[in-house]
Enzyme design. Sequence first.
Site, short mmCIF file in Angstrom:
data_model
loop_
_atom_site.label_atom_id
_atom_site.label_comp_id
_atom_site.label_asym_id
_atom_site.label_seq_id
_atom_site.Cartn_x
_atom_site.Cartn_y
_atom_site.Cartn_z
N GLY A 34 37.04 49.36 29.10
CA GLY A 34 37.84 50.15 30.05
C GLY A 34 38.36 49.26 31.16
N TYR A 35 39.59 48.78 31.02
CA TYR A 35 40.14 47.86 32.02
C TYR A 35 41.00 48.64 33.02
CZ TYR A 35 41.13 43.07 33.49
OH TYR A 35 41.19 41.89 34.19
N GLY A 36 40.39 49.64 33.66
CA GLY A 36 41.10 50.42 34.68
C GLY A 36 40.70 49.92 36.05
N ASN A 37 40.58 50.84 37.01
CA ASN A 37 40.25 50.45 38.38
C ASN A 37 38.91 49.71 38.43
OD1 ASN A 37 38.77 51.05 41.03
ND2 ASN A 37 40.90 51.35 41.56
N LYS A 69 31.53 68.69 44.84
CA LYS A 69 32.65 68.31 43.99
C LYS A 69 33.68 69.43 44.03
CE LYS A 69 33.37 64.69 41.28
NZ LYS A 69 32.87 63.35 41.57
N GLY A 83 36.87 48.70 35.95
CA GLY A 83 36.71 47.63 34.96
C GLY A 83 37.44 46.35 35.36
#
Length: 422
Positions: free
Chosen positions: A224-227, A112, A229
């Site tokens: 979470g309605y992002g990428n 990372k 979701g």
Amino acid sequence: MLEKPEVRSEHNPFTNAQNQLDEAASYLKLDPAIHQLLRWPLRELHITMPVKMDNGTTRIFHGFRVQYNDACGPCKGGIRFHPDETIDTVRALAAWMTWKTAVMNLPLGGGKGGVICNPKKMSAGELERLSRAYIRQAGSFVGPEKDVPAPDVYTNPQIMAWMADEYSILQGRNVFGIMTGKPVALGGSAGRNDATARGGIFCVREAARVNGIELHGAAAAIQGYGNSGSYAHKLAAEILGMKIVAVSDSKGTVFKPDGFLYEDLMAHKKRTGSVTGFPGAEQISDEALFELDVTVIFPAALEGVINRNNAPHIKAKIIAELANGPATPEADLILRNNGSYVIPDLLCNAGGVTVSYFEMVQNSYVYYWDEEKIHHRLEKKMTAAFHQVHRTAGQHDVHNRMAAYIVAIERVAEAMRLRGWV
Ligand code: NAD
């Protein structure tokens, strides 16, 4: 045995990562040398980067790259640009990448990177100069056969493209395989955008199969309605025939018992910037989403959202962890006792890194697969990993998260033994 000074803090993510390993190691009665080696990154790079800002000043940025363990193959893991980045966050995320690639049986290790910066307050030119500065400093540390970064929090395909270009300049030839998550025009892979959600959907399908749960027409909720979701909405409807009845984002939660249509909700979100205020939907509290009478919950936003307070009220039969670390250790035990089937993050959201691995393979062959082939290969990988974790949970009579750790640690430990490290 030489011990490193312990990192002591309750909220230190690296302490959490070490604790999770310790728990699995004690369960597995892991050889002490293997355990100790797995508690620490093999290598870390700390860099300082001067960057010319638009106003003519030079600002100094600090960054990291951690190669946690590469016993199974080159390290793999994102680069984050974040104002609160610390070496311990990067170490913890690099450890989790090690377990994630091992659960998926990918020939990769875990790494990372991070830069302490606030990309929201930087111009595109400043971000480009910072991205190139990162590679100038870390260029000899990473490489297609050593350590391959990817996008993560606040980094994106454009940043990967600048970094791949800078690395290619340093090498004097095109080396697109240095990064994954690149734009398709620069050696990116088809099917990367929805890979995380798609991998999670394949896991949900298998979890329903082994538990005798009917998904067609069943209800699901997405936090979470992002990428990940929003793609989970699209694919849960398309592949599983599910009805998404509740969704949330940072502005609130909406509920619609007859289900949201993906195209309509996306259009509303594009228009207004949020899922809230969708015509005909009821606004409910954020906490209520977890207590709905649904078959599947997809946590796809934050850490620690399923905890000892709300876990006893969860009715969902399957919890599909698209987010990293959404459930606390106490919640895991409560959910298991209540009969909810948790698909742990290490497995559930590993579709992204799996398609990143496909991108590495395609870059090295300079031959690109179509989307259909990517979907098919992802499905095979996810299904095999799911059943390995499910079987292990049954054999050891442990919850699925512990089973995922057992699968991962045994694979990395075997590679270290075979290489003669321990
Ligand atoms: P994203 O930034 O695209 O989406 C996050 C969403 O969560 C946003 O819609 C935001 O509004 C919402 N959110 C923020 N606070 C919230 C709150 N309090 N309640 C409800 N919603 C809230 O991020 P993403 O890429 O979809 O990642 C989400 C999670 O999935 C993270 O934990 C990430 O580490 C994990 N993940 C993502 C990928 C990937 O490929 N995108 C891969 C592995 C893991």
